[in-house]
Design a protein around this motif. Structure first.
Motif, PDB file in Angstrom:
ATOM      1  N   GLU A 321       0.779  -1.090   0.203  1.00 44.92           N
ATOM      2  CA  GLU A 321      -0.077   0.102   0.040  1.00 44.92           C
ATOM      3  C   GLU A 321       0.695   1.223   0.122  1.00 44.92           C
ATOM      4  O   GLU A 321       1.518   1.405   1.003  1.00 44.92           O
ATOM      5  CB  GLU A 321      -0.813  -0.012   1.165  1.00 44.92           C
ATOM      6  N   GLY A 322       1.040   1.930  -1.154  1.00 44.91           N
ATOM      7  CA  GLY A 322       2.033   3.228  -1.308  1.00 44.91           C
ATOM      8  C   GLY A 322       1.797   3.719  -2.712  1.00 44.91           C
ATOM      9  O   GLY A 322       0.801   3.457  -3.338  1.00 44.91           O
ATOM     10  N   ASP A 323       2.513   4.869  -2.774  1.00 47.71           N
ATOM     11  CA  ASP A 323       2.332   5.502  -3.980  1.00 47.71           C
ATOM     12  C   ASP A 323       3.270   4.992  -5.041  1.00 47.71           C
ATOM     13  O   ASP A 323       2.667   5.056  -6.361  1.00 47.71           O
ATOM     14  CB  ASP A 323       2.789   6.990  -3.650  1.00 47.71           C
ATOM     15  N   ASN A 324       4.195   4.244  -4.726  1.00 49.06           N
ATOM     16  CA  ASN A 324       5.087   4.073  -5.773  1.00 49.06           C
ATOM     17  C   ASN A 324       6.349   2.981  -5.417  1.00 49.06           C
ATOM     18  O   ASN A 324       6.641   2.917  -4.291  1.00 49.06           O
ATOM     19  CB  ASN A 324       5.805   5.175  -6.592  1.00 49.06           C
ATOM     20  N   THR A 344       1.284  -1.829  -6.895  1.00 42.06           N
ATOM     21  CA  THR A 344       1.002  -1.062  -5.759  1.00 42.06           C
ATOM     22  C   THR A 344      -0.413  -0.782  -5.619  1.00 42.06           C
ATOM     23  O   THR A 344      -1.102  -1.069  -6.607  1.00 42.06           O
ATOM     24  CB  THR A 344       1.639   0.340  -5.671  1.00 42.06           C
ATOM     25  N   GLN A 345      -0.900  -0.627  -4.311  1.00 43.98           N
ATOM     26  CA  GLN A 345      -2.472  -0.168  -4.307  1.00 43.98           C
ATOM     27  C   GLN A 345      -2.520   1.138  -3.370  1.00 43.98           C
ATOM     28  O   GLN A 345      -1.401   1.326  -2.576  1.00 43.98           O
ATOM     29  CB  GLN A 345      -3.094  -1.316  -3.677  1.00 43.98           C
ATOM     30  N   THR A 346      -3.492   1.886  -3.536  1.00 42.63           N
ATOM     31  CA  THR A 346      -3.718   3.221  -2.493  1.00 42.63           C
ATOM     32  C   THR A 346      -3.847   2.395  -1.026  1.00 42.63           C
ATOM     33  O   THR A 346      -4.285   1.252  -0.865  1.00 42.63           O
ATOM     34  CB  THR A 346      -4.917   4.085  -3.020  1.00 42.63           C
ATOM     35  N   PHE A 347      -3.853   3.682  -0.218  1.00 38.95           N
ATOM     36  CA  PHE A 347      -4.087   3.280   1.240  1.00 38.95           C
ATOM     37  C   PHE A 347      -5.724   2.938   1.438  1.00 38.95           C
ATOM     38  O   PHE A 347      -6.334   3.021   0.424  1.00 38.95           O
ATOM     39  CB  PHE A 347      -3.949   4.676   1.779  1.00 38.95           C
ATOM     40  N   SER A 356     -13.135  12.727  -1.996  1.00 37.84           N
ATOM     41  CA  SER A 356     -11.749  12.525  -2.645  1.00 37.84           C
ATOM     42  C   SER A 356     -12.052  12.458  -4.195  1.00 37.84           C
ATOM     43  O   SER A 356     -11.267  12.762  -5.021  1.00 37.84           O
ATOM     44  CB  SER A 356     -11.168  11.318  -2.277  1.00 37.84           C
ATOM     45  N   ASN A 371      -4.714  17.124   0.614  1.00 31.57           N
ATOM     46  CA  ASN A 371      -3.433  16.759   1.205  1.00 31.57           C
ATOM     47  C   ASN A 371      -3.135  15.984   2.452  1.00 31.57           C
ATOM     48  O   ASN A 371      -2.572  14.804   2.552  1.00 31.57           O
ATOM     49  CB  ASN A 371      -2.179  17.807   0.662  1.00 31.57           C
ATOM     50  N   MET A 374      -5.298  12.735   2.411  1.00 31.77           N
ATOM     51  CA  MET A 374      -4.595  11.637   1.838  1.00 31.77           C
ATOM     52  C   MET A 374      -3.366  11.112   2.371  1.00 31.77           C
ATOM     53  O   MET A 374      -3.064  10.105   2.060  1.00 31.77           O
ATOM     54  CB  MET A 374      -4.469  12.100   0.499  1.00 31.77           C
ATOM     55  N   GLN A 375      -2.595  11.894   3.137  1.00 33.99           N
ATOM     56  CA  GLN A 375      -1.323  11.552   3.709  1.00 33.99           C
ATOM     57  C   GLN A 375      -1.339  10.935   5.007  1.00 33.99           C
ATOM     58  O   GLN A 375      -0.427  10.515   5.630  1.00 33.99           O
ATOM     59  CB  GLN A 375      -0.432  12.726   3.778  1.00 33.99           C
TER      60      GLN A 375
END
Length: 384
Positions: A321-324, A344-347, A356, A371, A374-375
Motif C-alpha cells: 500500500e503506497g504511492d510508488n 502497488t495499491q492506494t491506502f 476525494s 493533502n 490523503m497523507q
C-alpha cells in the motif's frame, strides 16, 4: 481437600489501570472461601493474644491484606493441603516472624486441618542471642524445635578471607533443615522469602548468573525428598516491615557473621527500592512478567524449537500500500526471479476523504486539507 479448593476465590481477577492482574488490589476488596470465615469472626477473636491494640485500624487493615495475599499464593500454587505438617523455618528476622504469624492465623480459620511447627537453626555465630526465639515461641505457645549446629566455624574454615559467607552458610543451613523436615515427618517446608526477594534473585541471576530464573513460590528439592513453599510470594517487603513494627517482633539481626558489606544482593535491593519510589507500578509489572513467560520471544532453544519453524503462507497476495515502488538493478532482480515492477495499491479507502472523488477547488485551503487527509498513515499490525 486441597489448597486449590480451599483457597479458590469467589471472583475473577480484573486488570488494574496498568493492565496488570494485581492480586494485591483485588485481595483488598474481595474474599476467598476460607477467608470469609475470618470475616464472620469478631476482630477481637482474630487479634487475640497480639501485642498490637485491637483498636488499631491501621493494623487490622494491614493484617487483612497480608492474610489475603498469603491465601492467594497458597491457592494459586496449591501450597497447603489437608493433613499437611508445615515446618516454618524461623530465623528471627521480620520475614519469618511475619510468615509464622500469618500462617498461624490462617490455621485457626481454615476449614481444613494442617499443623504448624516452627524450627530454628542456631548456627553459633558469635554474639547470637540464643534466648530470644525460644522465649518468644514459648510465650506464644508455638510448637517448635531449636537445632544447634556450629556451621559458622565450618563456613569460616572454607570461605577465603574477605569473601562473603552467605552462599556457603545457606547451603549448610538448607541441608540441615531439609534433613530434619524428613526426620520429623514434615510434609512442607515454609520459607519467608517475599516478592521483593524473588525479584532481587531474578536480577542477580540476570546481571551476574546469565540466567532467567528466580525463587519459585513452590519447589521440589533436587533429591525429591522435600517440598518448599513460599507463602509470602505476593507480599511486598515494605508491608512486612510495617507489620513487624506494629507487632513489635523481637528481631534478631542477620549481620552477626560480619560478612554483609558490599553484597550484590544489597545493591540490587537498593535498586529495587529506588524503582519503587520513582515508579510505584514497576515492581508489580516485573513480577507479573515472571508469571507470564513467552518462550518463543526469548532465545532458549531448550524451551522453544526455533530450528523447526517454517512458513505456512496462503495464496492471498498482499500488495504494498503506497504511492510508488522504485526498482533498481532490474536485471539482477529478474535473474533472482523477483518482480521488476511490483504492484502497488492506494491506502485503505477508509482513510481517504469522503469528497476525494469530487473536483478539488483551486483554493489553497481546500488543496492543503485534501493533502493532509490523503497523507494520513494507516495503522498496520503485521504478523512478524
Amino acid at each position: 481437600m486441597t489448597a486449590a479448593t480451599l483457597f479458590t476465590p469467589q471472583i475473577t481477577p480484573e486488570l488494574d489501570d496498568t493492565g496488570l492482574d494485581n492480586h494485591a488490589t483485588i485481595i483488598e476488596n474481595e474474599g476467598v472461601d476460607y477467608d470469609d470465615a475470618a470475616d464472620d469472626m469478631s476482630e477481637e477473636a482474630l487479634i487475640e493474644g497480639q501485642t498490637t491494640s485491637p483498636e488499631s485500624a491501621q493494623f487490622r487493615k494491614l493484617q487483612k491484606k497480608l492474610r489475603r495475599q498469603v491465601s492467594w499464593a497458597i491457592r494459586d500454587f496449591n501450597m497447603i493441603e489437608d493433613g499437611d505438617v508445615v515446618m516454618v523455618c524461623v530465623s528471627g528476622g521480620k520475614d519469618s516472624y511475619t510468615l509464622l504469624d500469618i500462617l498461624l492465623l490462617l490455621k485457626r480459620i481454615a476449614p481444613i486441618s494442617f499443623d504448624i511447627v516452627a524450627v530454628n537453626l542456631d548456627q553459633k555465630q558469635p554474639g547470637y542471642p540464643e534466648d530470644i526465639l525460644p522465649a518468644y515461641l514459648n510465650e506464644q505457645g508455638i510448637a517448635h524445635y531449636i537445632l544447634e549446629k556450629d556451621t559458622y566455624s565450618i563456613v569460616k574454615s572454607v570461605v577465603p578471607e574477605g569473601k562473603t559467607y552467605c552462599s556457603a552458610c545457606s547451603r549448610l543451613r538448607r541441608g540441615s533443615l531439609y534433613g530434619f523436615a524428613k526426620q520429623i515427618g514434615a510434609t512442607k517446608i515454609a520459607l519467608g522469602h517475599h516478592r521483593d526477594d524473588m525479584l532481587a534473585t531474578f536480577f542477580l541471576n540476570l546481571f551476574h548468573g546469565g540466567a532467567l530464573k528466580s525463587m519459585p513460590p513452590k519447589l521440589l528439592s533436587d533429591d525429591k525428598q522435600n517440598l518448599l513453599i513460599r507463602p509470602l510470594a505476593y507480599v511486598e517487603e515494605k508491608d512486612i516491615i510495617e507489620y513487624a513494627r506494629l507487632k513489635a517482633f523481637p528481631i534478631i539481626p542477620c549481620n552477626l557473621c560480619g560478612s554483609q558489606t558490599n553484597l550484590q544482593r544489597a545493591i540490587i535491593n537498593d535498586m529495587l527500592r529506588e524503582w519503587d519510589n520513582a515508579h510505584p507500578q514497576r515492581l508489580a509489572s516485573i513480577f507479573k512478567a515472571m508469571q507470564n513467560v513467552a518462550p518463543s520471544q526469548l532465545a532458549d532453544r531448550e524451551l522453544f524449537d526455533f530450528e523447526r519453524l517454517s512458513l505456512e503462507r496462503d495464496d492471498n497476495e498482499r500488495v504494498f500500500e503506497g504511492d510508488n515502488i522504485q526498482a533498481g538493478q532490474t536485471d539482477s532482480l529478474a535473474e533472482i526471479g523477483l518482480p521488476v515492477s511490483p504492484k502497488t495499491q492506494t491506502f485503505n479507502p477508509k482513510f481517504a476523504s469522503d469528497n476525494s472523488n469530487d473536483q478539488l477547488s483551486t483554493g489553497t485551503e481546500k488543496v492543503a486539507e485534501h493533502n493532509r487527509t490523503m497523507q494520513k498513515i494507516p495503522t498496520i499490525n503485521p504478523v512478524l
